[in-house]
Design a protein around this motif. Structure first.
Motif, mmCIF file in Angstrom:
data_model
loop_
_atom_site.group_PDB
_atom_site.id
_atom_site.type_symbol
_atom_site.label_atom_id
_atom_site.label_comp_id
_atom_site.label_asym_id
_atom_site.label_seq_id
_atom_site.Cartn_x
_atom_site.Cartn_y
_atom_site.Cartn_z
ATOM 1 N N ASP A 122 13.718 -6.896 2.636
ATOM 2 C CA ASP A 122 13.476 -6.400 1.279
ATOM 3 C C ASP A 122 12.713 -5.082 1.335
ATOM 4 O O ASP A 122 11.840 -4.887 2.187
ATOM 5 N N THR A 123 13.037 -4.188 0.410
ATOM 6 C CA THR A 123 12.277 -2.939 0.301
ATOM 7 C C THR A 123 11.246 -3.099 -0.808
ATOM 8 O O THR A 123 11.492 -3.791 -1.809
ATOM 9 N N VAL A 124 10.088 -2.478 -0.599
ATOM 10 C CA VAL A 124 9.018 -2.523 -1.589
ATOM 11 C C VAL A 124 8.557 -1.105 -1.864
ATOM 12 O O VAL A 124 8.695 -0.213 -1.025
ATOM 13 N N LYS A 125 8.024 -0.925 -3.055
ATOM 14 C CA LYS A 125 7.455 0.367 -3.433
ATOM 15 C C LYS A 125 5.947 0.230 -3.510
ATOM 16 O O LYS A 125 5.418 -0.861 -3.727
ATOM 17 N N GLN A 126 5.264 1.350 -3.324
ATOM 18 C CA GLN A 126 3.821 1.365 -3.404
ATOM 19 C C GLN A 126 3.370 0.762 -4.730
ATOM 20 O O GLN A 126 3.849 1.137 -5.796
ATOM 21 N N VAL B 53 0.812 -1.219 0.000
ATOM 22 C CA VAL B 53 0.000 0.000 0.000
ATOM 23 C C VAL B 53 0.844 1.267 0.000
ATOM 24 O O VAL B 53 0.364 2.335 -0.356
ATOM 25 N N TYR B 54 2.107 1.135 0.397
ATOM 26 C CA TYR B 54 3.008 2.285 0.456
ATOM 27 C C TYR B 54 4.442 1.772 0.496
ATOM 28 O O TYR B 54 4.693 0.607 0.810
ATOM 29 N N ASN B 55 5.394 2.639 0.196
ATOM 30 C CA ASN B 55 6.813 2.274 0.247
ATOM 31 C C ASN B 55 7.186 1.823 1.654
ATOM 32 O O ASN B 55 6.705 2.378 2.643
ATOM 33 N N GLY B 56 8.075 0.838 1.736
ATOM 34 C CA GLY B 56 8.527 0.392 3.047
ATOM 35 C C GLY B 56 9.485 -0.771 2.964
ATOM 36 O O GLY B 56 9.971 -1.139 1.885
ATOM 37 N N THR B 57 9.740 -1.349 4.121
ATOM 38 C CA THR B 57 10.652 -2.482 4.253
ATOM 39 C C THR B 57 9.910 -3.641 4.902
ATOM 40 O O THR B 57 9.182 -3.446 5.877
ATOM 41 N N HIS C 79 6.634 1.173 7.343
ATOM 42 C CA HIS C 79 6.681 2.379 6.514
ATOM 43 C C HIS C 79 7.454 3.509 7.188
ATOM 44 O O HIS C 79 7.554 4.597 6.642
ATOM 45 N N GLY C 80 7.997 3.257 8.370
ATOM 46 C CA GLY C 80 8.738 4.279 9.098
ATOM 47 C C GLY C 80 7.843 5.075 10.033
ATOM 48 O O GLY C 80 6.622 5.069 9.905
ATOM 49 N N ASN C 81 8.453 5.736 10.988
ATOM 50 C CA ASN C 81 7.753 6.580 11.959
ATOM 51 C C ASN C 81 6.630 5.846 12.688
ATOM 52 O O ASN C 81 5.589 6.424 12.989
ATOM 53 N N GLY C 82 6.833 4.549 12.963
ATOM 54 C CA GLY C 82 5.866 3.777 13.738
ATOM 55 C C GLY C 82 4.668 3.278 12.956
ATOM 56 O O GLY C 82 3.755 2.696 13.543
ATOM 57 N N LEU C 83 4.642 3.467 11.637
ATOM 58 C CA LEU C 83 3.496 3.052 10.816
ATOM 59 C C LEU C 83 3.805 1.735 10.111
ATOM 60 O O LEU C 83 4.826 1.609 9.435
#
Length: 194
Positions: A147-151, A104-108, A126-130
């Motif tokens: 692994d990193t993923v993109k939206q 749903v959004y960029n993240g790891t 997604h960073g910042n606790g999300l």
């Protein structure tokens, strides 16, 4: 024995009234002020770049999907698999035309696991606790932790591996957590596409 004049009695009543009003104002101020101070305290400890539903928008985790059970933290919903009423801090998506699950959004990828009640699960940080959490996935995954993923990236396909919602069939059980607490995914999802 003391005698009170009309003026003395009126002054006493006014003083008692002022004291009573002041006490009520202090109590009301305290009751109203405590939550505000608690929120301020939390905000002061949160980094200024905190992600919130106003600065981030998720895409839907599945295309052409139907919501078969929405998020509800207060109203009970019936779980026909377990035959009981319960809160449902997730959104269940089902799709006849597409079974791909999207980031749903960029993240790891911070966690991948499988258990009997939830099926195969992917957690994206997604960073910042999300975090977004995807349950009831097919266990044949190509991703791994780190692994990193993109939206919009395909991260898995849905399945019926979540035994606690087995009667729903193959579907995605989608959760969102902010600072380790479950929050309503609807607050982050792009509303125009729902």
């Amino acid at each position: 024995m003391r005698t009170y004049t009309k003026n003395t009695l009126m002054k006493s009543i006014i003083i008692v009234g002022i004291i009573t009003f002041s006490l009520i104002a202090v109590i009301v101020g305290f009751l109203i002020g405590v939550p505000a101070q608690a929120n301020t305290s939390i905000d002061e400890n949160t980094p200024s770049s905190t992600v919130s539903n106003t600065s981030i928008t998720f895409i839907l985790p599945m295309k052409n999907a139907t919501i078969v059970k929405d998020y509800s933290a207060k109203e009970l919903q019936y779980n026909d698999t377990l035959e009981q009423w319960e809160i449902h801090k997730a959104i269940d998506f089902k799709s006849d035309t597409s079974n791909e699950v999207l980031a749903v959004y960029n993240g790891t990828i911070s966690n991948i696991y499988t258990n009997y009640l939830e099926g195969t699960v992917i957690v994206i940080d997604h960073g910042n606790g999300l975090k977004s959490i995807y349950k009831s996935l097919n266990n044949e995954l190509t991703l791994k932790v780190g692994d990193t993923v993109k939206q919009g990236d395909v991260i898995a396909t849905v399945s019926d591996t979540m035994s606690r919602e087995l009667n729903t069939g193959a579907h995605l059980h989608f959760e969102v957590f902010k600072d380790e607490l479950a929050v309503d995914p609807n607050d982050y999802l792009e509303t125009s596409s729902k």
